[in-house]
Write a protein that holds these residues in place. Sequence first.
Motif, PDB file in Angstrom:
ATOM      1  N   MET A 288      13.591  -1.895   0.683  1.00 27.53           N
ATOM      2  CA  MET A 288      12.613  -2.409   1.647  1.00 27.53           C
ATOM      3  C   MET A 288      11.190  -2.001   1.303  1.00 27.53           C
ATOM      4  N   ILE A 289      11.029  -1.003   0.438  1.00 28.41           N
ATOM      5  CA  ILE A 289       9.687  -0.496   0.155  1.00 28.41           C
ATOM      6  C   ILE A 289       8.760  -1.564  -0.423  1.00 28.41           C
ATOM      7  N   PRO A 290       9.193  -2.433  -1.352  1.00 29.02           N
ATOM      8  CA  PRO A 290       8.258  -3.450  -1.853  1.00 29.02           C
ATOM      9  C   PRO A 290       7.699  -4.355  -0.752  1.00 29.02           C
ATOM     10  N   ARG A 291       8.510  -4.689   0.236  1.00 27.74           N
ATOM     11  CA  ARG A 291       8.011  -5.509   1.354  1.00 27.74           C
ATOM     12  C   ARG A 291       6.945  -4.749   2.131  1.00 27.74           C
ATOM     13  N   VAL A 292       7.212  -3.493   2.406  1.00 25.30           N
ATOM     14  CA  VAL A 292       6.267  -2.662   3.148  1.00 25.30           C
ATOM     15  C   VAL A 292       4.985  -2.465   2.336  1.00 25.30           C
ATOM     16  N   TRP A 293       5.161  -2.229   1.041  1.00 26.86           N
ATOM     17  CA  TRP A 293       3.999  -1.995   0.186  1.00 26.86           C
ATOM     18  C   TRP A 293       3.106  -3.239   0.121  1.00 26.86           C
ATOM     19  N   ALA A 294       3.722  -4.409   0.039  1.00 28.84           N
ATOM     20  CA  ALA A 294       2.941  -5.648  -0.024  1.00 28.84           C
ATOM     21  C   ALA A 294       2.106  -5.825   1.238  1.00 28.84           C
ATOM     22  N   ALA A 295       2.692  -5.530   2.395  1.00 31.91           N
ATOM     23  CA  ALA A 295       1.933  -5.631   3.642  1.00 31.91           C
ATOM     24  C   ALA A 295       0.805  -4.605   3.669  1.00 31.91           C
ATOM     25  N   MET A 296       1.079  -3.404   3.172  1.00 32.52           N
ATOM     26  CA  MET A 296       0.047  -2.371   3.135  1.00 32.52           C
ATOM     27  C   MET A 296      -1.116  -2.780   2.244  1.00 32.52           C
ATOM     28  N   GLU A 297      -0.823  -3.395   1.101  1.00 32.42           N
ATOM     29  CA  GLU A 297      -1.893  -3.848   0.212  1.00 32.42           C
ATOM     30  C   GLU A 297      -2.763  -4.908   0.885  1.00 32.42           C
ATOM     31  N   ARG A 298      -2.143  -5.800   1.657  1.00 33.78           N
ATOM     32  CA  ARG A 298      -2.942  -6.800   2.391  1.00 33.78           C
ATOM     33  C   ARG A 298      -3.849  -6.109   3.405  1.00 33.78           C
ATOM     34  N   ASP A 299      -3.313  -5.113   4.091  1.00 29.72           N
ATOM     35  CA  ASP A 299      -4.123  -4.391   5.075  1.00 29.72           C
ATOM     36  C   ASP A 299      -5.268  -3.644   4.403  1.00 29.72           C
ATOM     37  N   LEU A 300      -4.990  -3.027   3.256  1.00 28.43           N
ATOM     38  CA  LEU A 300      -6.014  -2.250   2.560  1.00 28.43           C
ATOM     39  C   LEU A 300      -7.169  -3.117   2.076  1.00 28.43           C
ATOM     40  N   ALA A 301      -6.932  -4.412   1.951  1.00 22.70           N
ATOM     41  CA  ALA A 301      -7.993  -5.316   1.512  1.00 22.70           C
ATOM     42  C   ALA A 301      -9.053  -5.537   2.589  1.00 22.70           C
ATOM     43  N   ALA A 314      -7.930   5.420  -6.670  1.00 16.66           N
ATOM     44  CA  ALA A 314      -8.145   6.604  -7.502  1.00 16.66           C
ATOM     45  C   ALA A 314      -6.876   7.421  -7.721  1.00 16.66           C
ATOM     46  N   ASN A 315      -5.865   7.258  -6.854  1.00 14.11           N
ATOM     47  CA  ASN A 315      -4.720   8.168  -6.894  1.00 14.11           C
ATOM     48  C   ASN A 315      -3.369   7.513  -7.187  1.00 14.11           C
ATOM     49  N   ILE A 316      -3.240   6.214  -6.936  1.00  9.76           N
ATOM     50  CA  ILE A 316      -1.969   5.528  -7.165  1.00  9.76           C
ATOM     51  C   ILE A 316      -2.153   4.548  -8.317  1.00  9.76           C
ATOM     52  N   PRO A 317      -1.462   4.729  -9.428  1.00 14.16           N
ATOM     53  CA  PRO A 317      -1.662   3.857 -10.596  1.00 14.16           C
ATOM     54  C   PRO A 317      -1.413   2.390 -10.274  1.00 14.16           C
ATOM     55  N   ASP A 318      -2.196   1.534 -10.922  1.00 16.74           N
ATOM     56  CA  ASP A 318      -2.079   0.094 -10.697  1.00 16.74           C
ATOM     57  C   ASP A 318      -0.663  -0.420 -10.918  1.00 16.74           C
ATOM     58  N   GLU A 319       0.018   0.110 -11.948  1.00 15.53           N
ATOM     59  CA  GLU A 319       1.350  -0.425 -12.235  1.00 15.53           C
ATOM     60  C   GLU A 319       2.323  -0.162 -11.086  1.00 15.53           C
ATOM     61  N   LEU A 320       2.137   0.942 -10.362  1.00 13.11           N
ATOM     62  CA  LEU A 320       2.971   1.193  -9.187  1.00 13.11           C
ATOM     63  C   LEU A 320       2.585   0.274  -8.040  1.00 13.11           C
ATOM     64  N   ARG A 321       1.292   0.110  -7.826  1.00 13.78           N
ATOM     65  CA  ARG A 321       0.838  -0.740  -6.717  1.00 13.78           C
ATOM     66  C   ARG A 321       1.245  -2.182  -6.930  1.00 13.78           C
ATOM     67  N   LYS A 322       1.134  -2.662  -8.157  1.00 15.14           N
ATOM     68  CA  LYS A 322       1.439  -4.062  -8.423  1.00 15.14           C
ATOM     69  C   LYS A 322       2.941  -4.338  -8.445  1.00 15.14           C
ATOM     70  N   SER A 323       3.733  -3.278  -8.555  1.00 14.71           N
ATOM     71  CA  SER A 323       5.187  -3.457  -8.544  1.00 14.71           C
ATOM     72  C   SER A 323       5.811  -3.095  -7.202  1.00 14.71           C
ATOM     73  N   GLY A 326       6.853   0.662  -7.127  1.00 15.32           N
ATOM     74  CA  GLY A 326       7.617   1.158  -8.267  1.00 15.32           C
ATOM     75  C   GLY A 326       9.039   1.546  -7.912  1.00 15.32           C
ATOM     76  N   THR A 327       9.761   2.012  -8.889  1.00 12.99           N
ATOM     77  CA  THR A 327      11.148   2.428  -8.709  1.00 12.99           C
ATOM     78  C   THR A 327      11.218   3.906  -8.409  1.00 12.99           C
ATOM     79  N   ILE A 328      11.975   4.256  -7.376  1.00 10.80           N
ATOM     80  CA  ILE A 328      12.178   5.658  -7.023  1.00 10.80           C
ATOM     81  C   ILE A 328      13.606   6.008  -7.411  1.00 10.80           C
ATOM     82  N   ALA A 329      13.764   6.971  -8.292  1.00  9.97           N
ATOM     83  CA  ALA A 329      15.099   7.332  -8.773  1.00  9.97           C
ATOM     84  C   ALA A 329      15.403   8.787  -8.488  1.00  9.97           C
TER      85      ALA A 329
END
Length: 329
Positions: A288-301, A314-323, A326-329
């Motif tokens: 469910m995290i990608p859905r939540v993250w996508a909504a958060m990115e819209r809000d942050l805009a 400054a603190n969260i790499p683009d590759e994690l934000r755009k994915s 990211g994957t949590i293992a």
Amino acid sequence: MSDLPEGLQSFVTGAGWGDAAIEPIPGDASFRRYFRLRRDNGDTAMLMHAPPPEEDPQPFLHVAHWLSDNGMRAPAIFAEDAAQGWVLTEDFGNDRMREWVDAAPQSETAAYETAIDALVALHQKPAGPFAPYDMATYRREAALLTEWYAPAQSLEVDEAGYAAAWEQALAPMIERQGPGVTVLRDYHAENIMLLGDPLAGAPQGLIDFQDALVGHRAYDLVSLLQDARRDVSEELEAAMLARYAQKAGSDDEFLADYARLGAQRNAKIVGIFTRLYMRDGKPRYLSMIPRVWAAMERDLAHPALAPVAEWFAANIPDELRKSGGGTIA
């Protein structure tokens, strides 16, 4: 049934349901258990066992009584023994809004309209006798992202800067929040029970409201329309915000606060879902995290979130934000 909790039969007998069949209901909680009581005539009731000291049913009872006394559709309380953790309530059935609208998409708009109208009605009432949703609470919740998500991704982040960014972003909203409304906090499609067909205008029942606070009227809108557990289209979100505005009023500042609370809630949920996996061994929330993250990115805009957005940049790499985190293992 040998695995029934001690004291169950005496409680239900004292409540007048001693002749009912007892059906355990599977749950995710470690200590709280639920049972459906079913009489031969078809009457049913829900039995909750929330045994102290691990659980405390008193907050649920406190909010349930207030909601019912104020015309909201909480389950009626048939009997209670908070000291022993027993509560017998009205049975709202099995039709959660989430499964209903997923199976019958044509009912989605009607179901969400009814849910919005319930919030309008709730917000027209004076706030309940609950603790305030204050800056300390908002910050503590948002900090779950740096406490759990960042270590899970092996990120070294500026925690002090994160707290300061939220303080700056939320301060204007806090000033507008008072006197506040009752905030249910988990008002979404899995906590709304459908008591009939939405297309026929059937009412809806409320559950899982024991953590209610007094806060901003946009919060439960975010919970409903940026749902962590099911996709809500941006078109439906906009339509429901417009419905709320038409019935209860809103302006540009309200929409800015909606974005602030969206980012705050979604940051909190990313942290909680990471914690559920890392600490509690519950991996199903990770999807469910990608859905939540996508909504958060819209809000942050939104410009209102500029300090927090700068921290993320400054603190969260683009590759994690755009994915999507990211994957949590």
